[in-house]
Write an enzyme that holds these catalytic residues in place. Structure first.
Site, PDB file in Angstrom:
ATOM      1  N   ASN A 144       0.736  -1.343  -0.113  1.00 42.28           N
ATOM      2  CA  ASN A 144      -0.020   0.040   0.053  1.00 42.28           C
ATOM      3  C   ASN A 144       0.673   1.280  -0.057  1.00 42.28           C
ATOM      4  O   ASN A 144       0.275   2.239   0.523  1.00 42.28           O
ATOM      5  CB  ASN A 144      -0.870  -0.058   1.189  1.00 42.28           C
ATOM      6  CG  ASN A 144      -0.423  -0.132   2.276  1.00 42.28           C
ATOM      7  OD1 ASN A 144       0.791  -0.069   2.641  1.00 42.28           O
ATOM      8  ND2 ASN A 144      -1.173   0.058   3.453  1.00 42.28           N
ATOM      9  N   HIS A 175       4.115   4.284   4.220  1.00 42.03           N
ATOM     10  CA  HIS A 175       3.841   4.056   5.856  1.00 42.03           C
ATOM     11  C   HIS A 175       3.676   5.462   6.466  1.00 42.03           C
ATOM     12  O   HIS A 175       4.687   6.553   6.037  1.00 42.03           O
ATOM     13  CB  HIS A 175       4.819   3.271   6.469  1.00 42.03           C
ATOM     14  CG  HIS A 175       4.894   3.320   8.195  1.00 42.03           C
ATOM     15  ND1 HIS A 175       4.121   2.332   8.834  1.00 42.03           N
ATOM     16  CD2 HIS A 175       5.668   4.180   8.750  1.00 42.03           C
ATOM     17  CE1 HIS A 175       4.303   2.774   9.944  1.00 42.03           C
ATOM     18  NE2 HIS A 175       5.363   3.868  10.076  1.00 42.03           N
ATOM     19  N   GLU A 212       9.309   5.022  16.392  1.00 41.62           N
ATOM     20  CA  GLU A 212       9.766   4.762  14.718  1.00 41.62           C
ATOM     21  C   GLU A 212      10.893   5.527  14.431  1.00 41.62           C
ATOM     22  O   GLU A 212      12.111   4.909  13.878  1.00 41.62           O
ATOM     23  CB  GLU A 212       8.588   4.922  13.844  1.00 41.62           C
ATOM     24  CG  GLU A 212       7.405   4.034  14.091  1.00 41.62           C
ATOM     25  CD  GLU A 212       6.194   4.210  13.466  1.00 41.62           C
ATOM     26  OE1 GLU A 212       6.391   5.026  12.568  1.00 41.62           O
ATOM     27  OE2 GLU A 212       5.073   3.493  13.702  1.00 41.62           O
TER      28      GLU A 212
HETATM   29  P1  IDP Z   1      -1.416   1.702   8.388  1.00 40.47           P
HETATM   30  O1  IDP Z   1      -0.171   1.530   7.662  1.00 40.47           O
HETATM   31  O2  IDP Z   1      -2.530   2.330   7.714  1.00 40.47           O
HETATM   32  O3  IDP Z   1      -1.171   2.178  10.001  1.00 40.47           O
HETATM   33  P2  IDP Z   1      -2.072  -0.717   9.894  1.00 40.47           P
HETATM   34  O4  IDP Z   1      -3.052  -1.422  10.389  1.00 40.47           O
HETATM   35  O5  IDP Z   1      -1.117  -0.441  11.046  1.00 40.47           O
HETATM   36  O6  IDP Z   1      -2.154   0.192   8.730  1.00 40.47           O
HETATM   37  O7  IDP Z   1      -1.247  -2.180   9.100  1.00 40.47           O
HETATM   38  C1  IDP Z   1       0.220  -1.880   8.903  1.00 40.47           C
HETATM   39  C2  IDP Z   1       0.639  -2.476   7.411  1.00 40.47           C
HETATM   40  O8  IDP Z   1       0.364  -3.820   7.470  1.00 40.47           O
HETATM   41  C3  IDP Z   1      -0.495  -1.868   6.531  1.00 40.47           C
HETATM   42  O9  IDP Z   1       0.014  -0.608   5.940  1.00 40.47           O
HETATM   43  C4  IDP Z   1      -0.090  -2.901   5.372  1.00 40.47           C
HETATM   44  O10 IDP Z   1       0.909  -2.929   4.751  1.00 40.47           O
HETATM   45  C5  IDP Z   1      -0.416  -4.292   6.254  1.00 40.47           C
HETATM   46  N1  IDP Z   1      -1.531  -4.568   6.345  1.00 40.47           N
HETATM   47  C6  IDP Z   1      -2.547  -4.064   7.330  1.00 40.47           C
HETATM   48  N2  IDP Z   1      -3.811  -5.140   7.180  1.00 40.47           N
HETATM   49  C7  IDP Z   1      -3.322  -5.897   6.193  1.00 40.47           C
HETATM   50  C8  IDP Z   1      -3.932  -7.116   5.585  1.00 40.47           C
HETATM   51  O11 IDP Z   1      -5.243  -7.375   6.131  1.00 40.47           O
HETATM   52  N3  IDP Z   1      -3.448  -7.978   4.774  1.00 40.47           N
HETATM   53  C9  IDP Z   1      -2.294  -7.626   4.168  1.00 40.47           C
HETATM   54  N4  IDP Z   1      -1.454  -6.406   4.827  1.00 40.47           N
HETATM   55  C10 IDP Z   1      -2.089  -5.900   5.681  1.00 40.47           C
END
Ligand code: IDP
Ligand code: MG
Length: 134
Positions: free
Chosen positions: A113, A116, A127
């Site tokens: 995505n 970060h 971090e």
């Molecule tokens: P954020 O990056 O928006 O804070 P978080 O829930 O903290 O989101 O998740 C950390 C990272 O873990 C996400 O940016 C994404 O790369 C990965 N991630 C989160 N949920 C999923 C999932 O359901 N499948 C695969 N990767 C995920």
């Protein structure tokens, strides 16, 4: 409130040649760039950064993905930088992220995505210490 946040352009975006347009989005906010570095995360750094997700089904894949290639690590500073950057990035799942946000415009799947960003001032401190050692 003057604040620091930790931002990372993830390996998928670096591999796709998107450093410049994504960096431009962050610069356009007016926030200052305090640190900027290209490098590949160690597994230890990745595990420490994503400790809160340990044990979740996506965690092993997340660690593999985030260490798979170079990322751009940065510290941005300015008023409410954490919130400003989270808004600019958009929702975690790019399919839910609004057009105009970085994830909405450049992302397609939650596993890769694009960016970060710290989710709070406390996370930012933690971090920044992991990636810049201060
Ligand atoms: P954020 O990056 O928006 O804070 P978080 O829930 O903290 O989101 O998740 C950390 C990272 O873990 C996400 O940016 C994404 O790369 C990965 N991630 C989160 N949920 C999923 C999932 O359901 N499948 C695969 N990767 C995920
Ligand atoms: Mg998070």
């Amino acid at each position: 409130m003057e604040q620091k946040t930790y931002i990372m352009i993830k390996p998928d975006a670096v591999a796709r040649g998107l450093i410049a347009p994504i960096l431009q989005r962050f610069e356009d906010t007016g926030l200052g760039i305090e640190r900027l570095e290209l490098g590949t995360l160690t597994r230890e750094q990745a595990e420490e950064n994503y400790r809160e997700h340990e044990g979740k089904p996506f965690y092993p894949g997340l660690i593999d993905y985030i260490t798979a290639g170079p990322v751009v690590k940065m510290v941005l500073t300015g008023p409410d930088s954490v919130m400003v950057c989270r808004k600019l990035m958009g929702a975690t799942n790019p399919r839910d992220a609004a057009p105009g946000t970085i994830r909405g415009d450049y992302g397609l799947i939650v596993d890769a995505n694009v960016v970060h960003g710290s989710d709070s001032a406390e996370s930012a401190k933690r971090e920044i210490a992991i990636f810049f050692g201060d």
